[in-house]
Design a protein around this motif. Sequence first.
Motif, PDB file in Angstrom:
ATOM      1  N   MET A   1       0.834  -1.199   0.000  1.00  0.00           N
ATOM      2  CA  MET A   1       0.000   0.000   0.000  1.00  0.00           C
ATOM      3  C   MET A   1       0.869   1.249   0.000  1.00  0.00           C
ATOM      4  O   MET A   1       1.935   1.277   0.600  1.00  0.00           O
ATOM      5  CB  MET A   1      -0.900  -0.004   1.240  1.00  0.00           C
ATOM      6  CG  MET A   1      -2.190   0.763   1.052  1.00  0.00           C
ATOM      7  SD  MET A   1      -3.172   0.810   2.559  1.00  0.00           S
ATOM      8  CE  MET A   1      -2.461   2.216   3.380  1.00  0.00           C
ATOM      9  N   VAL A   2       0.407   2.246  -0.712  1.00  0.00           N
ATOM     10  CA  VAL A   2       1.201   3.467  -0.834  1.00  0.00           C
ATOM     11  C   VAL A   2       1.063   4.334   0.427  1.00  0.00           C
ATOM     12  O   VAL A   2      -0.014   4.451   1.002  1.00  0.00           O
ATOM     13  CB  VAL A   2       0.774   4.254  -2.107  1.00  0.00           C
ATOM     14  CG1 VAL A   2      -0.668   4.704  -2.037  1.00  0.00           C
ATOM     15  CG2 VAL A   2       1.690   5.425  -2.376  1.00  0.00           C
ATOM     16  N   THR A   3       2.184   4.869   0.865  1.00  0.00           N
ATOM     17  CA  THR A   3       2.181   5.810   1.982  1.00  0.00           C
ATOM     18  C   THR A   3       2.282   7.218   1.417  1.00  0.00           C
ATOM     19  O   THR A   3       3.163   7.503   0.605  1.00  0.00           O
ATOM     20  CB  THR A   3       3.394   5.559   2.901  1.00  0.00           C
ATOM     21  OG1 THR A   3       3.307   4.223   3.399  1.00  0.00           O
ATOM     22  CG2 THR A   3       3.420   6.531   4.066  1.00  0.00           C
ATOM     23  N   VAL A   4       1.384   8.090   1.854  1.00  0.00           N
ATOM     24  CA  VAL A   4       1.402   9.474   1.394  1.00  0.00           C
ATOM     25  C   VAL A   4       2.084  10.341   2.441  1.00  0.00           C
ATOM     26  O   VAL A   4       1.801  10.216   3.639  1.00  0.00           O
ATOM     27  CB  VAL A   4      -0.040   9.976   1.137  1.00  0.00           C
ATOM     28  CG1 VAL A   4      -0.077  11.485   1.007  1.00  0.00           C
ATOM     29  CG2 VAL A   4      -0.608   9.333  -0.122  1.00  0.00           C
ATOM     30  N   SER A   5       3.021  11.174   1.992  1.00  0.00           N
ATOM     31  CA  SER A   5       3.603  12.163   2.897  1.00  0.00           C
ATOM     32  C   SER A   5       3.493  13.547   2.267  1.00  0.00           C
ATOM     33  O   SER A   5       3.356  13.673   1.048  1.00  0.00           O
ATOM     34  CB  SER A   5       5.050  11.812   3.234  1.00  0.00           C
ATOM     35  OG  SER A   5       5.825  11.739   2.055  1.00  0.00           O
ATOM     36  N   LEU A   6       3.517  14.557   3.124  1.00  0.00           N
ATOM     37  CA  LEU A   6       3.369  15.945   2.680  1.00  0.00           C
ATOM     38  C   LEU A   6       4.580  16.738   3.132  1.00  0.00           C
ATOM     39  O   LEU A   6       5.049  16.578   4.258  1.00  0.00           O
ATOM     40  CB  LEU A   6       2.108  16.575   3.290  1.00  0.00           C
ATOM     41  CG  LEU A   6       0.787  15.826   3.130  1.00  0.00           C
ATOM     42  CD1 LEU A   6      -0.330  16.591   3.841  1.00  0.00           C
ATOM     43  CD2 LEU A   6       0.446  15.614   1.668  1.00  0.00           C
ATOM     44  N   LEU A   7       5.059  17.586   2.252  1.00  0.00           N
ATOM     45  CA  LEU A   7       6.276  18.341   2.537  1.00  0.00           C
ATOM     46  C   LEU A   7       6.176  19.697   1.860  1.00  0.00           C
ATOM     47  O   LEU A   7       5.675  19.772   0.745  1.00  0.00           O
ATOM     48  CB  LEU A   7       7.446  17.555   1.928  1.00  0.00           C
ATOM     49  CG  LEU A   7       8.846  18.074   2.067  1.00  0.00           C
ATOM     50  CD1 LEU A   7       9.355  17.733   3.459  1.00  0.00           C
ATOM     51  CD2 LEU A   7       9.760  17.411   1.023  1.00  0.00           C
ATOM     52  N   GLN A   8       6.639  20.742   2.538  1.00  0.00           N
ATOM     53  CA  GLN A   8       6.764  22.031   1.844  1.00  0.00           C
ATOM     54  C   GLN A   8       8.149  22.117   1.239  1.00  0.00           C
ATOM     55  O   GLN A   8       9.148  21.850   1.924  1.00  0.00           O
ATOM     56  CB  GLN A   8       6.541  23.200   2.808  1.00  0.00           C
ATOM     57  CG  GLN A   8       6.521  24.541   2.073  1.00  0.00           C
ATOM     58  CD  GLN A   8       6.450  25.721   3.010  1.00  0.00           C
ATOM     59  OE1 GLN A   8       6.110  25.587   4.179  1.00  0.00           O
ATOM     60  NE2 GLN A   8       6.777  26.894   2.483  1.00  0.00           N
ATOM     61  N   GLY A   9       8.246  22.448  -0.030  1.00  0.00           N
ATOM     62  CA  GLY A   9       9.571  22.549  -0.625  1.00  0.00           C
ATOM     63  C   GLY A   9       9.530  22.656  -2.126  1.00  0.00           C
ATOM     64  O   GLY A   9       8.482  22.902  -2.725  1.00  0.00           O
ATOM     65  N   ASP A  10      10.720  22.451  -2.693  1.00  0.00           N
ATOM     66  CA  ASP A  10      10.918  22.546  -4.141  1.00  0.00           C
ATOM     67  C   ASP A  10      11.070  21.128  -4.678  1.00  0.00           C
ATOM     68  O   ASP A  10      11.992  20.403  -4.284  1.00  0.00           O
ATOM     69  CB  ASP A  10      12.190  23.362  -4.392  1.00  0.00           C
ATOM     70  CG  ASP A  10      12.488  23.526  -5.873  1.00  0.00           C
ATOM     71  OD1 ASP A  10      11.860  22.843  -6.705  1.00  0.00           O
ATOM     72  OD2 ASP A  10      13.373  24.336  -6.179  1.00  0.00           O
ATOM     73  N   ILE A  11      10.199  20.722  -5.562  1.00  0.00           N
ATOM     74  CA  ILE A  11      10.199  19.333  -6.040  1.00  0.00           C
ATOM     75  C   ILE A  11      11.501  18.993  -6.774  1.00  0.00           C
ATOM     76  O   ILE A  11      11.906  17.834  -6.808  1.00  0.00           O
ATOM     77  CB  ILE A  11       8.944  19.069  -6.910  1.00  0.00           C
ATOM     78  CG1 ILE A  11       8.628  17.580  -6.947  1.00  0.00           C
ATOM     79  CG2 ILE A  11       9.095  19.629  -8.316  1.00  0.00           C
ATOM     80  CD1 ILE A  11       7.235  17.257  -7.472  1.00  0.00           C
ATOM     81  N   THR A  12      12.167  20.008  -7.312  1.00  0.00           N
ATOM     82  CA  THR A  12      13.376  19.726  -8.099  1.00  0.00           C
ATOM     83  C   THR A  12      14.525  19.207  -7.224  1.00  0.00           C
ATOM     84  O   THR A  12      15.481  18.661  -7.753  1.00  0.00           O
ATOM     85  CB  THR A  12      13.862  20.959  -8.884  1.00  0.00           C
ATOM     86  OG1 THR A  12      14.275  21.968  -7.968  1.00  0.00           O
ATOM     87  CG2 THR A  12      12.788  21.494  -9.793  1.00  0.00           C
ATOM     88  N   SER A  13      14.440  19.405  -5.923  1.00  0.00           N
ATOM     89  CA  SER A  13      15.539  18.959  -5.057  1.00  0.00           C
ATOM     90  C   SER A  13      15.282  17.584  -4.433  1.00  0.00           C
ATOM     91  O   SER A  13      16.072  17.119  -3.603  1.00  0.00           O
ATOM     92  CB  SER A  13      15.799  20.001  -3.953  1.00  0.00           C
ATOM     93  OG  SER A  13      14.655  20.107  -3.155  1.00  0.00           O
ATOM     94  N   GLN A  14      14.197  16.919  -4.843  1.00  0.00           N
ATOM     95  CA  GLN A  14      13.843  15.645  -4.196  1.00  0.00           C
ATOM     96  C   GLN A  14      14.654  14.476  -4.759  1.00  0.00           C
ATOM     97  O   GLN A  14      14.664  14.244  -5.967  1.00  0.00           O
ATOM     98  CB  GLN A  14      12.352  15.373  -4.389  1.00  0.00           C
ATOM     99  CG  GLN A  14      11.450  16.434  -3.793  1.00  0.00           C
ATOM    100  CD  GLN A  14      11.649  16.584  -2.302  1.00  0.00           C
ATOM    101  OE1 GLN A  14      11.563  15.603  -1.567  1.00  0.00           O
ATOM    102  NE2 GLN A  14      11.920  17.793  -1.850  1.00  0.00           N
ATOM    103  N   ALA A  15      15.295  13.746  -3.877  1.00  0.00           N
ATOM    104  CA  ALA A  15      16.062  12.559  -4.286  1.00  0.00           C
ATOM    105  C   ALA A  15      15.161  11.337  -4.201  1.00  0.00           C
ATOM    106  O   ALA A  15      15.182  10.577  -3.227  1.00  0.00           O
ATOM    107  CB  ALA A  15      17.286  12.404  -3.387  1.00  0.00           C
ATOM    108  N   VAL A  16      14.323  11.196  -5.221  1.00  0.00           N
ATOM    109  CA  VAL A  16      13.362  10.081  -5.287  1.00  0.00           C
ATOM    110  C   VAL A  16      13.560   9.386  -6.631  1.00  0.00           C
ATOM    111  O   VAL A  16      14.293   9.865  -7.486  1.00  0.00           O
ATOM    112  CB  VAL A  16      11.905  10.598  -5.172  1.00  0.00           C
ATOM    113  CG1 VAL A  16      11.561  10.998  -3.752  1.00  0.00           C
ATOM    114  CG2 VAL A  16      11.665  11.759  -6.136  1.00  0.00           C
ATOM    115  N   ASP A  17      12.870   8.268  -6.817  1.00  0.00           N
ATOM    116  CA  ASP A  17      12.993   7.584  -8.109  1.00  0.00           C
ATOM    117  C   ASP A  17      12.422   8.437  -9.242  1.00  0.00           C
ATOM    118  O   ASP A  17      12.982   8.483 -10.332  1.00  0.00           O
ATOM    119  CB  ASP A  17      12.272   6.237  -8.062  1.00  0.00           C
ATOM    120  CG  ASP A  17      12.933   5.259  -7.092  1.00  0.00           C
ATOM    121  OD1 ASP A  17      14.153   5.379  -6.870  1.00  0.00           O
ATOM    122  OD2 ASP A  17      12.221   4.385  -6.564  1.00  0.00           O
TER     123      ASP A  17
END
Length: 174
Positions: A1-17
């Motif tokens: 199941m997918v876990t949803v998280s919320l963050l304030q920030g700039d998406i361009t700096s996210q180290a995700v897949d």
Amino acid sequence: MVTVSLLQGDITSQAVDAIVNAANSSLLGGGGVDGAIHRAGGPEILAACRRLRAGALPDGLPTGGAVATTAGRLAARHVIHVVGPVHAPGQDRSHLLRSCYTQALAVADEIGARTVALPAVSAGAYGWPARDAADIALTTVLTAPTSVKEARFVLFDEAMLRVFTEALGALQPR
Ligand code: AR6
């Protein structure tokens, strides 16, 4: 199941897949989060989009659709471009906004992405009311059949983070 998280920030700096881009049908860039992703990721992303236009997507990406490209020099490995619907008062276009999220997660599954960062699609230049955009985004992602483990909504400003936090709280009553 997918876990949803919320963050304030700039998406361009996210180290995700993969990060999701709120693009337009041309796939050739724009303002808002689209402009930020192309600026930060460099010309490789636009080159990949141009190849799509010259090949599989001669007429561009339809509203509600999703397609992956390289993320260029971003920390993420892929960019998944979606085209949100322009908000049109008096017309119910919410199925197209839901489609952006289901299609983005389907593409994430195809490319093997397990962590995905998402913006508030259509909630900027395309004029979607923030709370409705948040409700649609959260309910769709939480119920989508996907192998994605983490869906991280990266909200650009404090006001949008507050709206998403309230919307998520309303979905998960204590
Ligand atoms: N990181 C995360 N969220 C961001 C960032 C960022 N770096 N920059 C802006 N946002 P928009 P749309 C937020 O306008 O409404 C473009 O020109 C922003 O505050 O980027 O789907 C495209 O090329 C807002 O909450 O996307 C299209 O022509 C959210 O991202 C058109 O805009 C979405 O705002 C798409 O409009």
